[in-house]
Write an enzyme that holds these catalytic residues in place. Structure first.
Site, PDB file in Angstrom:
ATOM      1  N   ARG A 344       0.853  -1.195   0.000  1.00  0.00           N
ATOM      2  CA  ARG A 344       0.000   0.000   0.000  1.00  0.00           C
ATOM      3  C   ARG A 344       0.885   1.240   0.000  1.00  0.00           C
ATOM      4  O   ARG A 344       1.635   1.480   0.940  1.00  0.00           O
ATOM      5  CB  ARG A 344      -0.940   0.022   1.209  1.00  0.00           C
ATOM      6  CG  ARG A 344      -1.858   1.243   1.197  1.00  0.00           C
ATOM      7  CD  ARG A 344      -3.053   1.124   2.123  1.00  0.00           C
ATOM      8  NE  ARG A 344      -2.718   1.141   3.528  1.00  0.00           N
ATOM      9  CZ  ARG A 344      -3.604   1.268   4.525  1.00  0.00           C
ATOM     10  NH1 ARG A 344      -4.893   1.385   4.244  1.00  0.00           N
ATOM     11  NH2 ARG A 344      -3.224   1.245   5.781  1.00  0.00           N
ATOM     12  N   GLU A 436     -12.614   4.600   0.846  1.00  0.00           N
ATOM     13  CA  GLU A 436     -12.640   5.152   2.202  1.00  0.00           C
ATOM     14  C   GLU A 436     -12.857   6.664   2.219  1.00  0.00           C
ATOM     15  O   GLU A 436     -12.755   7.294   3.270  1.00  0.00           O
ATOM     16  CB  GLU A 436     -11.335   4.810   2.928  1.00  0.00           C
ATOM     17  CG  GLU A 436     -10.086   5.307   2.217  1.00  0.00           C
ATOM     18  CD  GLU A 436      -8.788   4.804   2.818  1.00  0.00           C
ATOM     19  OE1 GLU A 436      -8.846   4.165   3.880  1.00  0.00           O
ATOM     20  OE2 GLU A 436      -7.724   5.049   2.221  1.00  0.00           O
ATOM     21  N   GLY A 461     -13.450   0.983   4.553  1.00  0.00           N
ATOM     22  CA  GLY A 461     -12.732   1.288   5.783  1.00  0.00           C
ATOM     23  C   GLY A 461     -13.551   2.235   6.641  1.00  0.00           C
ATOM     24  O   GLY A 461     -13.649   3.428   6.333  1.00  0.00           O
ATOM     25  N   ASP A 464     -11.694   5.768   8.421  1.00  0.00           N
ATOM     26  CA  ASP A 464     -11.376   6.852   7.486  1.00  0.00           C
ATOM     27  C   ASP A 464     -12.634   7.373   6.805  1.00  0.00           C
ATOM     28  O   ASP A 464     -12.816   8.586   6.640  1.00  0.00           O
ATOM     29  CB  ASP A 464     -10.376   6.369   6.434  1.00  0.00           C
ATOM     30  CG  ASP A 464      -8.947   6.724   6.787  1.00  0.00           C
ATOM     31  OD1 ASP A 464      -8.693   7.895   7.111  1.00  0.00           O
ATOM     32  OD2 ASP A 464      -8.081   5.839   6.760  1.00  0.00           O
ATOM     33  N   ASP A 635      -4.483   2.447  13.963  1.00  0.00           N
ATOM     34  CA  ASP A 635      -3.586   3.147  13.050  1.00  0.00           C
ATOM     35  C   ASP A 635      -4.097   4.574  12.890  1.00  0.00           C
ATOM     36  O   ASP A 635      -4.939   5.033  13.661  1.00  0.00           O
ATOM     37  CB  ASP A 635      -3.422   2.404  11.717  1.00  0.00           C
ATOM     38  CG  ASP A 635      -4.688   2.429  10.866  1.00  0.00           C
ATOM     39  OD1 ASP A 635      -5.649   3.138  11.212  1.00  0.00           O
ATOM     40  OD2 ASP A 635      -4.708   1.724   9.833  1.00  0.00           O
TER      41      ASP A 635
END
Length: 733
Positions: A344, A436, A461, A464, A635
């Site tokens: 990613r 996202e 996601g 986000d 994260d």
């Protein structure tokens, strides 16, 4: 940042960090057939031609957001009119007409992505040990995963402890036998009755009591074995495309007590792993990026190792080899030993000091990531190492945080240009789209169309996406409490439309439809109960926080035939766009003061707990204790939703700056206590005004409405660089 005098001058005046320059020449390029002039000239051209396009796209984001903010302010006090709102979004180009016929044309996709369904790990590539553990999580011990977690209840004498507990072991073994009976059943009898397994003329035979024998209900489920036919040491079976290994060793402490000599059941677990350069790493400068690129290169060459201390001994971790087993007909079967790895890259927003323009400006980090990670993956395609990642000959790059089809088209152009530099066939670089951002969600079909020849992945996601939901509609009103967000109309529409459109556009059989992370790594019993929901809604992969979680989540893909689910969903009507555009604001907030206080405290503690690790320790992803001391795998997305939520409540007068600051100071003391055992930890509460991590948290909250799309990266990078300059360079400022 290095001064201009120490930098290497490249084509078109590029100023290259000298360590990065040496890495390219000595490590990255040898063996690829790409010469240094081609590489650096290619980067210079990419920057010269595509950086202005990148900047234009970011400016368009700002313009659209400004018009949306103005519209909401002008509508203040008026009843919300969904049709009028939708028309407005069309009029400004935020909402675009969906193409009528979109079909994915991607070819040369590995089976782990195209056809198989299973768990997916996401891991910070900056941490070599984690990266290797994830890559090696293709196979996982079911016995260890059950015994060592709460997946097996600690009741009836089955407690975990320092010594082996036979009562707990019996529960683990019973679970394993039940799994075998469910997914690789015998024609007669149960795996619980087996006294020995052996092969006879290529068929698996199970010897039962009283001289009875049985075989597999479906003989084709036997893939192969290790050892001798009459005394195999391992049996490899398959169900729903996933392998199950029965390990046999009557001399092993567990196998010696097992009637059939089974010492373990090993499940094929993490089919794919995203090695992450983005939200789970804290890479803020050239030296950090060098670590990221070097580790990814080592994974692609098969040479990455990590040495660490365990039980007083030095251990070396390296990539696992493939498994070579004997087929039922006596031939050879090779089973992949490692998870198929994707990388990613970062999104379009950030820049990096690893390379500067002739004028001394940082270049777009996404452009650098694309070229460097694709070049590293050339080693895999060319087979310069002993291990292979993609057997189909592809490079898999996941692109996050793209806003709408124009930005996806830019990503597609970037990949095409990189292919030209590296002399690769068109569409060798495959694209995964993180769904996202709101402008991507509402235009998902058009986004898929732009990447139709290289798309292999769409993934939702929640964190986000919620952060962008809040920021986009910041001016409309106060958003619901964070815990209530998952019950809102828009979020279910978001998850459903992602599957609907992925299937309608032909992603089944060509790529992955993914779902998000299980964030509670210590709660595996709950995961076993709840995360089966992801394959049940047609997702072919879902994120898990650890190799152990991957092994347990793999059980769900034995329980659910995802291909059959997807086939059934193809007839479902597409989830209406209007549901996705339902904004989760509260028209007349009536929260009690204690409810408001709890929400602020919860968000503040979450922000501080993560920020202090990011800023002070350079840790981008870890188990962070929440306000109740429950460890969550966090994260950077955690910060986005929490900071945007408080920022929204501040904007609409639900709370005051003084309340938030009071909460931050109170929560800082709690976070200090939670981290007190960390070596060298710098308490925030000792000096709020000068503690860099605490000030970063304040920036994230009090600048929430002005941060680009609510992103946290600009603040984090600035403050981490400040911390490194002050405490890690020998210079006290």
């Amino acid at each position: 940042m290095n001064s201009d005098k120490t930098r290497i001058r490249g084509p078109l005046g590029l100023q290259i960090d000298p360590q990065l320059y040496r890495f390219v020449h000595a490590e990255l390029l040898p063996g690829t057939g790409i010469d240094t002039q081609t590489f650096w000239s290619g980067l210079a051209t990419l920057v010269n031609e595509l950086a202005p396009v990148n900047a234009h796209l970011l400016d368009k984001r700002k313009q659209l957001q400004a018009r949306i903010d103005t519209w909401h302010r002008e509508q203040a006090g008026k009843p919300f009119q969904p049709a009028e709102y939708t028309q407005f979004l069309h009029s400004i180009g935020y909402l675009l007409p969906a193409p009528l016929h979109v079909k994915i044309n991607t070819t040369q996709v590995d089976a782990e992505i195209a056809r198989l369904a299973g768990p997916q790990l996401v891991v910070p590539v900056m941490n070599a040990r984690y990266a290797l553990n994830a890559a090696n999580a293709r196979w996982g011990s079911l016995y260890d995963a059950l015994y060592g977690t709460d997946a097996i209840a600690e009741t009836d004498g089955a407690e975990r402890g320092a010594a082996y507990n036979p009562a707990r072991g019996r529960k683990v073994i019973a679970f394993g036998r039940e799994l075998l009976d469910s997914h690789v059943p015998l024609a007669n009898g149960s795996h619980t009755e087996v006294q020995a397994y052996f092969l006879d003329q290529g068929r698996l035979v199970a010897a039962l009591a009283e001289d009875r024998v049985s075989c597999l209900q479906d003989p084709a489920q036997l893939v192969g074995y290790l050892g001798a036919e009459r005394t195999p040491t391992a049996l490899f079976l398959v169900h729903n495309g996933l392998h199950i290994e029965i390990q046999i060793d009557r001399q092993h402490p567990i196998g010696a007590q097992d009637m059939a000599g089974v010492k373990d059941i090993v499940l094929e677990s993490a089919l794919t792993t995203i090695q992450d350069c983005e939200d789970s790493v804290a890479a803020v400068d050239a030296s950090d990026k060098l670590i990221v690129y070097r580790h990814w290169l080592g994974l692609m060459q098969g040479t990455l190792t990590d040495r660490f201390q365990k039980n007083g001994q030095t251990c070396t971790r390296r990539l696992a080899a493939d498994r070579i087993v004997t087929a039922p007909d006596g031939g050879e079967v090779i089973l992949p030993g490692r998870s198929l790895m994707l990388i990613r890259n970062v999104g379009h927003l950030m820049t990096t000091d690893a390379v500067l323009t002739a004028e001394g400006n940082e270049i777009p980090e996404g452009i650098l990531d694309g070229l460097f990670t694709a070049t590293a993956a050339l080693h895999d395609l060319l087979g310069t190492g002993t291990l292979r990642n993609s057997r189909a000959g592809s490079i898999y790059i996941v692109k996050p945080k793209m806003h709408g089809p124009e930005e996806v088209a830019f990503g597609n152009t970037l990949f095409a240009r990189i292919e030209q530099i590296l002399q690769l066939p068109a569409n060798t670089i495959k694209m995964g789209i993180m769904d996202e951002e709101r402008r991507t969600s509402v235009n998902l079909k058009a986004c898929i169309h732009e990447a139709r020849d290289r798309l292999i992945f769409i993934n939702t996601g929640f964190l986000d996406r919620t952060g962008d939901e809040i920021h986009t509609s910041m001016e409309m009103g106060a958003f619901v409490r964070k815990a209530d967000m998952k019950d809102q109309t828009w979020i279910s529409a978001y998850e459903d439309r992602n599957v609907d459109l992925g299937l309608a556009c032909g992603l089944a059989g060509r790529g992955q439809i993914g779902k998000g992370m299980w964030a509670r790594p210590d709660e595996m019993a709950a995961m076993l109960t709840e995360k089966v929901a992801h394959p049940l809604v047609g997702a072919s992969c879902a994120w898990v926080p650890s190799p152990t979680a991957a092994t347990l989540h793999a059980i769900h893909y034995h329980q659910v035939d995802v291909a059959a689910i997807q086939n059934g969903l193809c007839a479902r009507a597409e989830t209406p766009l209007q549901k996705l555009l339902t904004i989760p604001v509260v028209s007349q907030p009536a929260w009690q003061p204690e409810e408001i206080g709890q929400e602020i405290d919860n968000n503040a503690q979450s922000i501080l707990g993560y920020v202090v690790r990011w800023i002070d320790m350079g840790i981008g992803c870890s188990k962070v204790p929440d306000i109740k001391n429950v460890h969550l795998m966090e994260d950077r997305a955690t910060l986005r939703i929490s900071s945007q939520h408080i920022g929204n409540w501040l904007r609409h007068g639900i709370c005051t700056r003084e309340q938030v600051m009071s909460s931050l100071q109170k929560m800082a003391r709690i976070v200090d206590d939670q981290n007190s055992s960390e070596p060298g930890y710098r308490p925030m509460a000792n000096d709020f005004d000068n503690n860099i991590a605490f000030q970063a948290a304040c920036d994230l909250i009090f600048q929430a409405t002005t941060q680009a799309n609510g992103y946290t990266e600009p603040v984090l990078h600035q403050r981490r660089r400040q911390y490194k300059a002050q405490f890690m360079s020998g210079t006290q400022q």
